[in-house]
Design a protein around this motif. Structure first.
Motif, PDB file in Angstrom:
ATOM      1  N   ASP A  15      57.595   4.607  -0.026  1.00 32.84           N
ATOM      2  CA  ASP A  15      57.016   4.604   1.319  1.00 32.84           C
ATOM      3  C   ASP A  15      56.972   5.958   2.022  1.00 32.84           C
ATOM      4  O   ASP A  15      57.608   6.925   1.636  1.00 32.84           O
ATOM      5  CB  ASP A  15      57.647   3.543   2.203  1.00 32.84           C
ATOM      6  N   TYR A  16      56.191   5.945   3.095  1.00 36.80           N
ATOM      7  CA  TYR A  16      55.708   7.184   3.707  1.00 36.80           C
ATOM      8  C   TYR A  16      56.804   8.041   4.319  1.00 36.80           C
ATOM      9  O   TYR A  16      56.633   9.252   4.463  1.00 36.80           O
ATOM     10  CB  TYR A  16      54.653   6.858   4.775  1.00 36.80           C
ATOM     11  N   GLN A  19      57.714  11.018   1.892  1.00 39.36           N
ATOM     12  CA  GLN A  19      56.589  11.679   1.219  1.00 39.36           C
ATOM     13  C   GLN A  19      56.918  13.088   0.716  1.00 39.36           C
ATOM     14  O   GLN A  19      56.227  13.599  -0.168  1.00 39.36           O
ATOM     15  CB  GLN A  19      55.380  11.730   2.166  1.00 39.36           C
ATOM     16  N   PHE A  36      55.842   7.390  -6.947  1.00 44.74           N
ATOM     17  CA  PHE A  36      55.881   7.212  -5.491  1.00 44.74           C
ATOM     18  C   PHE A  36      54.933   6.082  -5.136  1.00 44.74           C
ATOM     19  O   PHE A  36      53.816   6.002  -5.670  1.00 44.74           O
ATOM     20  CB  PHE A  36      55.452   8.489  -4.761  1.00 44.74           C
ATOM     21  N   ASN A  38      53.106   4.258  -1.740  1.00 39.95           N
ATOM     22  CA  ASN A  38      52.827   4.342  -0.310  1.00 39.95           C
ATOM     23  C   ASN A  38      52.426   2.961   0.202  1.00 39.95           C
ATOM     24  O   ASN A  38      51.371   2.448  -0.162  1.00 39.95           O
ATOM     25  CB  ASN A  38      51.687   5.347  -0.082  1.00 39.95           C
ATOM     26  N   PHE A  42      46.369   5.153   3.489  1.00 45.06           N
ATOM     27  CA  PHE A  42      46.251   6.622   3.539  1.00 45.06           C
ATOM     28  C   PHE A  42      44.898   6.931   4.174  1.00 45.06           C
ATOM     29  O   PHE A  42      43.863   6.480   3.689  1.00 45.06           O
ATOM     30  CB  PHE A  42      46.345   7.233   2.144  1.00 45.06           C
ATOM     31  N   ILE A  57      52.686  17.504   3.242  1.00 45.18           N
ATOM     32  CA  ILE A  57      52.767  16.112   2.793  1.00 45.18           C
ATOM     33  C   ILE A  57      52.043  15.931   1.459  1.00 45.18           C
ATOM     34  O   ILE A  57      52.563  15.293   0.531  1.00 45.18           O
ATOM     35  CB  ILE A  57      52.195  15.171   3.878  1.00 45.18           C
ATOM     36  N   LEU A  61      53.778  14.850  -2.102  1.00 46.80           N
ATOM     37  CA  LEU A  61      53.348  13.705  -2.915  1.00 46.80           C
ATOM     38  C   LEU A  61      52.933  14.123  -4.324  1.00 46.80           C
ATOM     39  O   LEU A  61      53.173  13.397  -5.293  1.00 46.80           O
ATOM     40  CB  LEU A  61      52.190  12.980  -2.221  1.00 46.80           C
ATOM     41  N   VAL A  67      51.239   8.430  -8.051  1.00 46.22           N
ATOM     42  CA  VAL A  67      51.283   8.028  -6.647  1.00 46.22           C
ATOM     43  C   VAL A  67      50.504   6.727  -6.519  1.00 46.22           C
ATOM     44  O   VAL A  67      49.303   6.684  -6.812  1.00 46.22           O
ATOM     45  CB  VAL A  67      50.683   9.109  -5.725  1.00 46.22           C
ATOM     46  N   PHE A  78      43.441  10.015  -0.653  1.00 49.24           N
ATOM     47  CA  PHE A  78      44.493  10.974  -0.982  1.00 49.24           C
ATOM     48  C   PHE A  78      43.941  12.098  -1.854  1.00 49.24           C
ATOM     49  O   PHE A  78      44.195  13.286  -1.599  1.00 49.24           O
ATOM     50  CB  PHE A  78      45.643  10.266  -1.688  1.00 49.24           C
TER      51      PHE A  78
END
Length: 347
Positions: A15-16, A19, A36, A38, A42, A57, A61, A67, A78
């Motif tokens: 989660d954000y 990041q 990762f 999210n 985004f 950020i 990431l 991701v 993203f």
């Protein structure tokens, strides 16, 4: 993690709020396999551009090998931001991440992995006699209205609670629904209570509920039953069983698991789901009554007046989708993709 992870371990960052963590891990432990995920949307580059820390950020990431996002559009946003703000070379949702010496350190990939729920737990609870009885008691306590509508949200401005209440108030004003025939239950679990914006939101929502009930309630019937609590999962499943219509009217939502829980609980293939097209769940639950906020009132009335045969057809299709894609499949799909060897093409 840096201290305790074994050599070559897999680390999955969630989660954000974290990041920046993938790059920190990469720099200290290049042996790790880093994923990762999210959980929130985004934004497109045009909106992301407003963030002062946009480069940091994206750089953070890109420390991950993989991701994950809820929707393909999030993964695309993203990658477009990585290209625009870091000058990254993006090919087929992949970025060759280079170190300070200009050499490729790893390949970062972005991909959609729509999260799901514990289908087994919800399905089993929905069949328990005590949960079914509790659902019937909820209906009795509300005076056995013809239609119970349900909203279950964190008290957050992204969830569209104010718009939902306004739409319901206007339906009452227009006599499309009456307090004798319909009740809206709104569960608003506490969220970030010390943040001023959330405190003001709570005051506004509670003021709106008070105004609606003061205008339309009778001695026997209540327009809106507002519950500012968190409830155990057993009580939530009872609410799902008691509700004829589930309202998920988010202005923006990464997924919205409440929608999936409601559908899973409807083991008799009845009930109706009103679902915002701005929630990630809309990508999977295409048989829901999908709506934009402007069409909320009409969509609510479609749900209230839906014929049983149509409701059953829609619910059956949605339940099949969720039962085939539970949270275990989500996690195994992500970890399997993370473990895949990526062929380097530095040309």
């Amino acid at each position: 993690v840096i201290r305790h992870a074994a050599e070559g371990a897999t680390v999955w960052v969630q989660d954000y709020q974290l990041q920046l963590v993938p790059k920190l891990l990469r720099e200290a432990r290049p042996d790790l396999k880093i994923g990762f995920f999210n959980h929130i949307p985004f934004p497109p580059p045009e909106i992301f551009a407003q963030l002062p820390w946009r480069r940091a950020i994206i750089d953070g990431l890109l420390g991950a090998d993989l991701v994950g996002f809820q929707r393909s559009s999030d993964a695309g946003n993203f990658m477009r931001s990585a290209r625009r703000f870091l000058g990254a070379s993006v090919k087929q949702q992949q970025v060759h991440v280079r170190g300070a010496d200009g050499e490729t350190t790893h390949i970062a990939r972005a991909q959609a992995f729509p999260i799901s729920i514990d289908v087994k737990q919800i399905s089993e609870l929905a069949k328990k006699p005590e949960v079914i009885e509790r659902a019937q008691q909820i209906r009795r306590d509300l005076g056995n209205p013809k239609t119970i509508l349900l909203g279950v949200d964190r008290l957050d401005y992204t969830k569209g609670i104010r718009h939902r209440l306004k739409a319901y108030e206007e339906l009452l004003q227009d006599a499309k629904v009456t307090v004798e025939d319909a009740t809206l239950i709104q569960v608003a679990s506490p969220s970030r209570e010390r943040v001023e914006q959330y405190r003001l939101l709570r005051e506004e929502v509670e003021g709106t509920v008070g105004h609606i009930n003061g205008t339309f309630d009778t001695m026997e019937s209540t327009a809106v039953r507002y519950l500012h609590h968190s409830y155990p999962i057993e009580e939530m499943v009872s609410l799902y069983l008691a509700a004829d219509v589930m309202l998920v009217t988010a202005l923006r939502d990464g997924m919205n698991l409440v929608a999936k829980e409601y559908v899973t609980a409807r083991t008799n293939n009845d009930g109706a789901l009103v679902l915002s097209e701005f929630a990630g769940a809309a990508d999977q639950l295409k048989q829901a009554l999908l709506m934009n906020i402007d069409g909320l009132k009409d969509t609510i009335m479609r749900a209230v007046n839906m014929q049983p045969a149509e409701a059953s057809r829609r619910m059956r299709a949605m339940r099949k989708q969720i039962l085939d894609h539970d949270v275990d499949l989500w996690s195994s799909d992500f970890l399997k993709a993370l473990a895949e060897k990526v062929v380097r093409d530095d040309s």
